[in-house]
Design an enzyme around this catalytic site. Structure first.
Site, PDB file in Angstrom:
ATOM      1  N   ASN A 229      24.239 -33.587  -7.615  1.00 52.84           N
ATOM      2  CA  ASN A 229      24.891 -32.248  -7.128  1.00 52.84           C
ATOM      3  C   ASN A 229      24.566 -31.148  -7.953  1.00 52.84           C
ATOM      4  OD1 ASN A 229      27.057 -34.734  -6.491  1.00 52.84           O
ATOM      5  ND2 ASN A 229      26.219 -33.490  -4.871  1.00 52.84           N
TER       6      ASN A 229
ATOM      7  N   ILE B  19      25.624 -26.135  -9.774  1.00 56.17           N
ATOM      8  CA  ILE B  19      26.531 -26.993  -9.083  1.00 56.17           C
ATOM      9  C   ILE B  19      26.866 -26.556  -7.517  1.00 56.17           C
ATOM     10  CG2 ILE B  19      28.758 -28.165  -9.519  1.00 56.17           C
ATOM     11  CD1 ILE B  19      28.829 -26.652 -12.212  1.00 56.17           C
ATOM     12  N   CYS B  20      26.667 -28.018  -7.054  1.00 52.97           N
ATOM     13  CA  CYS B  20      27.097 -27.834  -5.620  1.00 52.97           C
ATOM     14  C   CYS B  20      28.507 -28.326  -5.367  1.00 52.97           C
ATOM     15  CB  CYS B  20      26.075 -28.704  -4.980  1.00 52.97           C
ATOM     16  SG  CYS B  20      26.417 -28.790  -2.831  1.00 52.97           S
ATOM     17  N   LEU B  21      29.307 -27.489  -5.316  1.00 56.57           N
ATOM     18  CA  LEU B  21      30.931 -27.963  -5.309  1.00 56.57           C
ATOM     19  C   LEU B  21      31.670 -26.761  -4.221  1.00 56.57           C
ATOM     20  CD1 LEU B  21      32.882 -29.878  -6.607  1.00 56.57           C
ATOM     21  CD2 LEU B  21      33.278 -28.097  -8.318  1.00 56.57           C
TER      22      LEU B  21
ATOM     23  N   LEU C  54      22.397 -31.261  -4.275  1.00 56.50           N
ATOM     24  CA  LEU C  54      21.760 -30.014  -4.472  1.00 56.50           C
ATOM     25  C   LEU C  54      20.368 -30.227  -5.223  1.00 56.50           C
ATOM     26  CD1 LEU C  54      22.064 -26.984  -4.277  1.00 56.50           C
ATOM     27  CD2 LEU C  54      23.096 -26.841  -6.727  1.00 56.50           C
TER      28      LEU C  54
END
Lengths: 534, 152
Positions: free
Chosen positions: B80, B87-89, B122
């Site tokens: 991620n 960052i994929c959040l 990601l």
């Protein structure tokens, strides 16, 4: 007019007020009064002006008859507020049948022995006054009248009623005899809060502790143009006059905001109105008349339990309390910042029923703001933008298009199957519904949009459309937009990619389409595999 | 603190100093109170254990109405987090709410290290390997942690 400071209702700078008293026969007299006066003193002052004995007058304000011992300060009057005076009609004469008020011409001497109106003896008086004659009676508590007016009057003399279950302990306790006044803190609390909330307030005791008082809040457009403390008032739904008595007190917002929820007796002659209509006045300025009303901001409340703002974490008052189950709290400053930031990103929600609005910032269910005047807090310029975009979204939601000509943006709802759209009431631009470029025959060509199809008036010189298109003031802008953006495959909103991956999410709130910058189609797993990062 | 800094940022900063989150340190830059130097310790039991990961966190002008911008400065092998440290959040994007804080963001990032989510990746190549051969992916993650997140 700073007679009342914002948020401190009872701290009057001056005790003198000029109010108007209107009778149910249409007279209007002005009275200077001191806020420490009792209702009884006002009646005495009024008696000569209205040529009516003080005992025969009933003073009605905000849907209630005021008891004689009430002090005017409790009524939350402002300069030029209007009180209503009603002369009491004799029960006996009504009993005689034929004698309507206008026909009675009896003259009687007044016997002002019952100065305070609390006595048990009946004093019947009549009074002549050019055709508007009233026959009057001071009702006794023991005579068992069933008339509602008399009942009210009797209550004034009877011991205090059992406390209203939703009545809060407040500074005004001597008014129990006529129930709650609309200006009482208890009325505000009853309407704004659920029973559980009221209980928690009582438990916290912050109501007494903080010195914070509950208020209604309004958005006063003219002249204040700001959030102000509001005063709840009531009038007859039929004749719009204030001389009426409520049959019950309003207990929630629905009672107040929906007309016809509460029955009332209208005292205006020839009006058979039976329903009350509530409205709000701004306390921030001297009233300019009966039409000078304001819109209630029902989400704005005094912060009695001292809840910190969810965004800035400061405790302030008043605050916005959203309608979600958790009743999230935001201070007014953060609410404005929140609205403006959502507006700038065009992230308001187009709701079928409520229009262009916002939810609680946490995104809770069922928290959409129902009264658009809350957005007035953003200021005039932003509110104007809000209205314009709201209209645009409504047009788009209805299957319409917005004229793409720079600076136009006219909303058009064309026929379902028609690809050729003309901006008839706007700039006259004729365009293709699909690619939003100048109208063309055949397939759309996204790379090469035609310029606007300028149609000269007859007799004027002709200009080559493509040349004209290249000379437009906005050409540089539209060229830049064409070069740097790609349209969302779904709603065709020009979208710029300023970095990051190829996964695009349409920025228009009502669209939100996930698409691929490379394929210009919906984002798929294949796009992730092949060219996620270019 | 710089003049004009919202009280919320001041309060959050003070709280981060007074009661730091275990395993995380966040210190504002001396010249810019909106820019934080963040250090996150790799969570126990994860392939990042023992590593010390540097991040940068920036509070944009609209904060808290818009999310902080956070990026890993230390290279990390995680499905991620991409090679640029992005960052994929969800809470950093569409699930952001002004009720969230620097503290909650950093806790979420710490949790993301403990529980990678290869289904919402990601870094695609990393995610593929994580799904196809988790053992190998974890081995590489350990190796990267040793190489880039230890010893300085």
């Amino acid at each position: 007019m700073a007679l009342f400071g914002f948020g401190s209702s009872q701290a009057a700078v001056s005790n003198e007020l000029e109010v108007y008293v209107r009778t149910n026969t249409g007279e209007k007299v002005s009275v200077r009064l001191d806020q420490s006066w009792t209702v009884s003193q006002i009646k005495t002052t009024l008696a000569p002006k209205l040529q009516s004995p003080a005992d025969n007058l009933r003073i009605i304000f905000a849907g209630k008859e005021l008891p004689d011992d009430m002090v005017m300060r409790q009524c939350d009057l402002g300069n030029h507020s209007i009180l209503h005076a009603v002369r009491v009609v004799s029960k006996e004469d009504e009993g005689k049948g034929a004698a309507g008020p206008s026909e009675v011409e009896n003259v009687a001497s007044s016997s002002n022995t019952q100065e305070d109106g609390v006595g048990g003896t009946e004093v019947t008086q009549t009074e002549k006054e050019d055709g508007r004659l009233q026959e009057v009676e001071v009702p006794s508590t023991s005579s068992g009248h069933t008339d509602a007016e008399v009942d009210l009057r009797s209550k004034a003399a009877s011991p205090p009623l059992p406390e209203d279950p939703c009545l809060m302990p407040g500074p005004s306790t001597s008014n129990r005899s006529c129930g709650r006044l609309l200006c009482d803190a208890s009325t505000v609390i009853t309407i704004q809060m659920t029973e559980a909330e009221q209980k928690s307030i009582r438990d916290l005791k912050s109501y007494d502790g903080m010195g914070e008082r509950p208020h209604f809040y309004v958005y006063c457009v003219v002249p204040c143009n700001s959030v102000q403390v509001g005063k709840l008032r009531v009038r007859c739904a039929s004749c719009k006059q204030g001389a009426l008595t409520l049959h019950r007190d309003p207990c929630n917002w629905e009672d107040v905001l929906q007309p016809g929820k509460i029955n009332a007796t209208c005292e205006t002659p020839d009006c058979s109105g039976t329903q009350a209509e509530f409205f709000f006045k701004c306390r921030g300025h001297e009233t300019s008349g009966e039409d000078d009303t304001s819109v209630a901001l029902y989400l704005v409340r005094a912060n009695l339990p001292a809840v910190p703002c969810l965004a800035c974490t400061d405790v302030s008052s008043p605050v916005v309390v959203f309608e979600c189950a958790d009743a999230h709290v935001m201070c007014l400053d953060c609410f404005v910042t929140y609205c403006v930031s959502r507006l700038n990103e065009r992230q308001f929600i187009q709701d079928e029923r409520l229009g262009y609005t916002l939810s609680c910032p946490i995104g809770c269910q069922d928290s959409l703001i129902r009264e658009v005047h809350h957005f007035k807090l953003m200021g005039d310029n932003n509110y104007e933008r809000y209205q314009r975009w709201g209209t645009e979204e409504a047009v788009l939601a209805a299957g319409g298009v917005l004229c793409p000509y720079p600076g136009c943006g006219q909303g058009i709802i064309p026929d379902q199957d028609c690809r050729r759209v003309a901006c008839l009431n706007g700039c006259g631009y004729v365009f293709c519904r699909l690619c939003l470029q100048g109208y063309h025959i055949g397939e759309c060509n996204p790379e090469d949009g035609n310029g606007p199809n300028v149609i000269g008036n007859s007799g004027s010189f002709a200009v080559d459309p493509s040349r004209a298109a290249g000379s437009r003031w906005d050409e540089a802008t539209s060229l830049a937009i064409r070069v740097t953006t790609k349209p969302c495959p779904k709603c065709r909103t020009p979208t710029e990619r300023d970095g990051g991956c190829m996964h695009m999410v349409c920025t228009r709130a009502s669209c939100g389409f996930h698409w691929c910058w490379v394929c210009q189609t919906e984002w798929t797993r294949e796009c992730m595999a092949a060219h996620w990062f270019g | 603190m710089a003049a004009g800094l919202p009280r919320r940022i001041i309060k959050e900063t003070q709280r981060l100093m007074a009661e730091p989150v275990p395993g995380i340190s966040a210190v504002p830059d001396e010249s810019n109170a909106r820019y934080f130097h963040v250090v996150v310790a790799g969570p126990e039991g994860s392939p990042f254990e023992g590593g010390v990961f540097k991040l940068e966190l920036f509070l944009p002008e609209e904060y808290p109405m818009s999310a902080p911008k956070v990026r890993f400065m230390t290279k990390i092998y995680h499905p991620n987090i991409d090679k640029l440290g992005r960052i994929c959040l969800d809470i950093l994007k569409d699930k952001w709410s002004p009720a969230l804080q620097i503290r909650t963001v950093l806790l979420s990032i710490q949790a993301l290290l403990s529980a990678p989510n290869p289904d919402d990746p990601l870094a695609n190549d990393v995610a593929e390997l994580w799904k196809v051969n988790e053992m190998e992916a974890i081995r590489i993650a350990r190796e990267w942690t040793r190489t880039y997140a230890m010893g300085n």
